[in-house]
Design a protein around this motif. Sequence first.
Motif: not given
Length: 185
Positions: A174-184
């Motif tokens: 969940y944190a990994t996906r959140l970080a990916e979304v924030r990065a974009k």
Amino acid sequence: MPAYALIAGDLLGAQDRWDQAAEAYRRAANLEFGEATALRLFGALRRANRLDEAGSVLDLLGAQHPRNVAAALLASDAALAVGQWRAAEALLQDVRRRSGDRDAVLLNNLGWARLNLGQAAQAVGLGQAAYALAPNNAAVTASYGWFLARSGMRERGAALLEKAVALAPDVPVYATRLAEVRAKR
């Protein structure tokens, strides 16, 4: 008596002796192959990492009881796990037709199949329906957030992924996906 073999399997399973539990369940299944016995055998074989045998048990249950919901859901889980999106979608859609739209996990899993088949808008709709049923389920919340983000609605998706992380901080994806979304953004 299959009951004695089932009890033996349950006791062995409680001791994490899954290979032995599977053999006890297999003895029960040889006497009477019903849903309860098949599902116990399937679970023990999976925990013993005997995945091919587990798949064969599931196939047999599905062949002997083609309308069995538990078998269809387990088969869909297996299909999702190996990226067989069309097979998973077909199994889940069949269960959905029979049982309706009141199962958040079913809708969530169907959303994953649709997303991976390139049907992001349908995945969002399924994610929204699942979330309406189970807004405090971390997996459903995270999936809906990911579906939104993958559909271009990153802000809404990030908010849901943040909620999923708060609900289940011990699930790193969940944190990994959140970080990916924030990065974009």
